[in-house]
Design a protein around this motif. Structure first.
Motif, PDB file in Angstrom:
ATOM      1  N   PRO A  92       0.807  -1.237   0.000  1.00  0.00           N
ATOM      2  CA  PRO A  92       0.000   0.000   0.000  1.00  0.00           C
ATOM      3  C   PRO A  92       0.828   1.270   0.000  1.00  0.00           C
ATOM      4  O   PRO A  92       0.487   2.238  -0.691  1.00  0.00           O
ATOM      5  CB  PRO A  92      -0.833  -0.148   1.280  1.00  0.00           C
ATOM      6  CG  PRO A  92      -0.988  -1.622   1.456  1.00  0.00           C
ATOM      7  CD  PRO A  92       0.326  -2.193   1.021  1.00  0.00           C
ATOM      8  N   GLN A  93       1.928   1.297   0.775  1.00  0.00           N
ATOM      9  CA  GLN A  93       2.719   2.523   0.859  1.00  0.00           C
ATOM     10  C   GLN A  93       3.384   2.881  -0.471  1.00  0.00           C
ATOM     11  O   GLN A  93       3.748   4.036  -0.691  1.00  0.00           O
ATOM     12  CB  GLN A  93       3.773   2.420   1.957  1.00  0.00           C
ATOM     13  CG  GLN A  93       4.772   1.295   1.800  1.00  0.00           C
ATOM     14  CD  GLN A  93       4.368   0.046   2.544  1.00  0.00           C
ATOM     15  OE1 GLN A  93       3.179  -0.191   2.763  1.00  0.00           O
ATOM     16  NE2 GLN A  93       5.349  -0.751   2.955  1.00  0.00           N
ATOM     17  N   MET A  94       3.523   1.901  -1.364  1.00  0.00           N
ATOM     18  CA  MET A  94       4.088   2.181  -2.677  1.00  0.00           C
ATOM     19  C   MET A  94       3.109   2.962  -3.560  1.00  0.00           C
ATOM     20  O   MET A  94       3.492   3.490  -4.601  1.00  0.00           O
ATOM     21  CB  MET A  94       4.494   0.870  -3.351  1.00  0.00           C
ATOM     22  CG  MET A  94       5.590   0.115  -2.612  1.00  0.00           C
ATOM     23  SD  MET A  94       5.848  -1.573  -3.227  1.00  0.00           S
ATOM     24  CE  MET A  94       6.452  -1.249  -4.879  1.00  0.00           C
ATOM     25  N   GLY A 126       4.589  11.855   8.749  1.00  0.00           N
ATOM     26  CA  GLY A 126       5.396  11.045   9.658  1.00  0.00           C
ATOM     27  C   GLY A 126       5.015   9.585   9.697  1.00  0.00           C
ATOM     28  O   GLY A 126       5.724   8.776  10.310  1.00  0.00           O
ATOM     29  N   PHE A 127       3.913   9.217   9.050  1.00  0.00           N
ATOM     30  CA  PHE A 127       3.491   7.815   9.012  1.00  0.00           C
ATOM     31  C   PHE A 127       3.834   7.187   7.660  1.00  0.00           C
ATOM     32  O   PHE A 127       3.875   7.866   6.635  1.00  0.00           O
ATOM     33  CB  PHE A 127       1.978   7.692   9.220  1.00  0.00           C
ATOM     34  CG  PHE A 127       1.518   7.976  10.621  1.00  0.00           C
ATOM     35  CD1 PHE A 127       1.571   6.996  11.598  1.00  0.00           C
ATOM     36  CD2 PHE A 127       1.023   9.231  10.950  1.00  0.00           C
ATOM     37  CE1 PHE A 127       1.141   7.261  12.885  1.00  0.00           C
ATOM     38  CE2 PHE A 127       0.585   9.505  12.234  1.00  0.00           C
ATOM     39  CZ  PHE A 127       0.651   8.513  13.210  1.00  0.00           C
ATOM     40  N   VAL A 128       4.037   5.883   7.675  1.00  0.00           N
ATOM     41  CA  VAL A 128       4.085   5.099   6.442  1.00  0.00           C
ATOM     42  C   VAL A 128       2.660   4.621   6.194  1.00  0.00           C
ATOM     43  O   VAL A 128       2.064   3.960   7.043  1.00  0.00           O
ATOM     44  CB  VAL A 128       5.043   3.901   6.577  1.00  0.00           C
ATOM     45  CG1 VAL A 128       4.979   3.026   5.325  1.00  0.00           C
ATOM     46  CG2 VAL A 128       6.469   4.386   6.815  1.00  0.00           C
ATOM     47  N   ASP A 153     -10.174   3.607   1.516  1.00  0.00           N
ATOM     48  CA  ASP A 153      -9.602   2.773   2.566  1.00  0.00           C
ATOM     49  C   ASP A 153      -8.102   3.031   2.646  1.00  0.00           C
ATOM     50  O   ASP A 153      -7.412   3.064   1.616  1.00  0.00           O
ATOM     51  CB  ASP A 153      -9.858   1.294   2.272  1.00  0.00           C
ATOM     52  CG  ASP A 153     -11.336   0.956   2.269  1.00  0.00           C
ATOM     53  OD1 ASP A 153     -12.045   1.437   3.159  1.00  0.00           O
ATOM     54  OD2 ASP A 153     -11.785   0.221   1.365  1.00  0.00           O
ATOM     55  N   LEU A 154      -7.603   3.164   3.869  1.00  0.00           N
ATOM     56  CA  LEU A 154      -6.184   3.435   4.088  1.00  0.00           C
ATOM     57  C   LEU A 154      -5.601   2.422   5.064  1.00  0.00           C
ATOM     58  O   LEU A 154      -6.289   1.956   5.977  1.00  0.00           O
ATOM     59  CB  LEU A 154      -5.972   4.835   4.665  1.00  0.00           C
ATOM     60  CG  LEU A 154      -6.469   6.037   3.874  1.00  0.00           C
ATOM     61  CD1 LEU A 154      -6.223   7.317   4.670  1.00  0.00           C
ATOM     62  CD2 LEU A 154      -5.793   6.112   2.508  1.00  0.00           C
ATOM     63  N   LEU A 155      -4.336   2.111   4.876  1.00  0.00           N
ATOM     64  CA  LEU A 155      -3.577   1.328   5.848  1.00  0.00           C
ATOM     65  C   LEU A 155      -2.463   2.215   6.377  1.00  0.00           C
ATOM     66  O   LEU A 155      -1.711   2.813   5.601  1.00  0.00           O
ATOM     67  CB  LEU A 155      -2.985   0.075   5.205  1.00  0.00           C
ATOM     68  CG  LEU A 155      -2.239  -0.847   6.169  1.00  0.00           C
ATOM     69  CD1 LEU A 155      -3.226  -1.536   7.116  1.00  0.00           C
ATOM     70  CD2 LEU A 155      -1.417  -1.892   5.416  1.00  0.00           C
ATOM     71  N   ILE A 156      -2.365   2.316   7.706  1.00  0.00           N
ATOM     72  CA  ILE A 156      -1.335   3.135   8.346  1.00  0.00           C
ATOM     73  C   ILE A 156      -0.432   2.223   9.157  1.00  0.00           C
ATOM     74  O   ILE A 156      -0.894   1.512  10.059  1.00  0.00           O
ATOM     75  CB  ILE A 156      -1.969   4.201   9.267  1.00  0.00           C
ATOM     76  CG1 ILE A 156      -2.978   5.051   8.478  1.00  0.00           C
ATOM     77  CG2 ILE A 156      -0.892   5.086   9.886  1.00  0.00           C
ATOM     78  CD1 ILE A 156      -3.771   6.020   9.340  1.00  0.00           C
ATOM     79  N   ARG A 157       0.837   2.198   8.836  1.00  0.00           N
ATOM     80  CA  ARG A 157       1.790   1.338   9.552  1.00  0.00           C
ATOM     81  C   ARG A 157       2.097   1.968  10.906  1.00  0.00           C
ATOM     82  O   ARG A 157       2.569   3.108  10.977  1.00  0.00           O
ATOM     83  CB  ARG A 157       3.084   1.185   8.752  1.00  0.00           C
ATOM     84  CG  ARG A 157       2.917   0.707   7.316  1.00  0.00           C
ATOM     85  CD  ARG A 157       2.581  -0.745   7.234  1.00  0.00           C
ATOM     86  NE  ARG A 157       2.588  -1.229   5.849  1.00  0.00           N
ATOM     87  CZ  ARG A 157       2.134  -2.402   5.458  1.00  0.00           C
ATOM     88  NH1 ARG A 157       1.621  -3.236   6.353  1.00  0.00           N
ATOM     89  NH2 ARG A 157       2.174  -2.753   4.185  1.00  0.00           N
ATOM     90  N   THR A 158       1.840   1.244  11.967  1.00  0.00           N
ATOM     91  CA  THR A 158       2.126   1.743  13.317  1.00  0.00           C
ATOM     92  C   THR A 158       2.842   0.661  14.114  1.00  0.00           C
ATOM     93  O   THR A 158       2.255   0.028  14.996  1.00  0.00           O
ATOM     94  CB  THR A 158       0.826   2.168  14.043  1.00  0.00           C
ATOM     95  OG1 THR A 158      -0.134   1.091  13.956  1.00  0.00           O
ATOM     96  CG2 THR A 158       0.234   3.409  13.424  1.00  0.00           C
TER      97      THR A 158
END
Length: 232
Positions: A92-94, A126-128, A153-158
């Motif tokens: 997703p981050q790509m 500041g988030f991926v 829809d979003l995915l946030i890496r934490t």
């Protein structure tokens, strides 16, 4: 209608999670094995876009759990791919700074995504992070998947703890962008315990639902295991 194929391996052997693939990653496949009782639309969908999304499920060595997307919301099918058939992976981050085709940019989900991309000091700074769901699929494949009513829809890496106050501020900012676009923005936190809805964590509930490959569970702290093991 059957929504998930039977595993092509002995269930007792499904003990692992190959960390090369993460939930919501999009896998381009050279082949998708045909299984019994497969919905007829699956072959057409795979021919249109030989891409599947990684879903949360344990697998035997050499396999990965995937979901195939059809043309409509009701066309979702869980099945399995062989690792040997994976050609490329798009996380997703790509896709965080990707743009749709010019003729598709006016759809509300893409309008909201563009606003987030422009907001360099905004909620996701500041988030991926990256888009998932229909927006992520369309950005990765250029196959029309987003409709006028589609959410973003979003995915946030934490990997590290997110305070409730920070989560609430993040949720409020995302909701502002959603309201401006006239849709919902649904964000999921990718935590050591699994996927947790940002809205649930921001609501300050005693326990939240964490979706893990081994199954969903209600937990108080999605980062507790990582903290205990010194991983975060």
């Amino acid at each position: 209608m059957q929504t998930c194929a039977a595993p092509p391996f002995v269930v007792e052997h499904a003990l692992s999670w190959d960390t090369r693939w993460q939930p919501h990653d999009l896998l381009r496949l050279r082949h998708l094995q045909v299984v019994d009782n497969e919905p007829p639309w699956v072959r057409e969908a795979f021919a249109r876009a030989p891409v599947a999304v990684v879903r949360r499920a344990l697998a035997a060595e050499g396999f990965v759990a995937i979901g195939v997307r059809g043309a409509g919301r009701a066309q979702r099918y869980g099945t399995w791919a062989r690792v040997a058939d994976i050609e490329t992976v798009v996380a997703p981050q790509m896709l965080a700074q990707s743009e749709p085709l010019a003729t598709r940019g006016g759809l509300a989900a893409f309008v909201a995504l563009a606003a987030l991309q422009r907001d360099a000091a905004g909620p996701l700074h500041g988030f991926v992070w990256g888009p998932t769901g229909s927006a992520g699929f369309e950005l990765a494949t250029q196959v029309p998947s987003v409709s006028a009513s589609s959410d973003l829809d979003l995915l946030i890496r934490t990997p590290e703890s997110l305070t409730r106050n920070h989560a609430l501020a993040l949720l409020n900012q995302l909701q502002t962008h959603a309201k401006n676009a006239g849709i919902r923005v649904d964000a999921q936190l990718d935590t050591p315990a699994g996927g947790v809805a940002l809205a649930e964590w921001a609501a300050d509930k005693p326990r939240v639902m964490a979706r893990h490959a081994s199954g969903p569970q209600l937990i108080a702290d999605p980062w507790a295991v990582a903290h205990r093991d010194g991983l975060a």
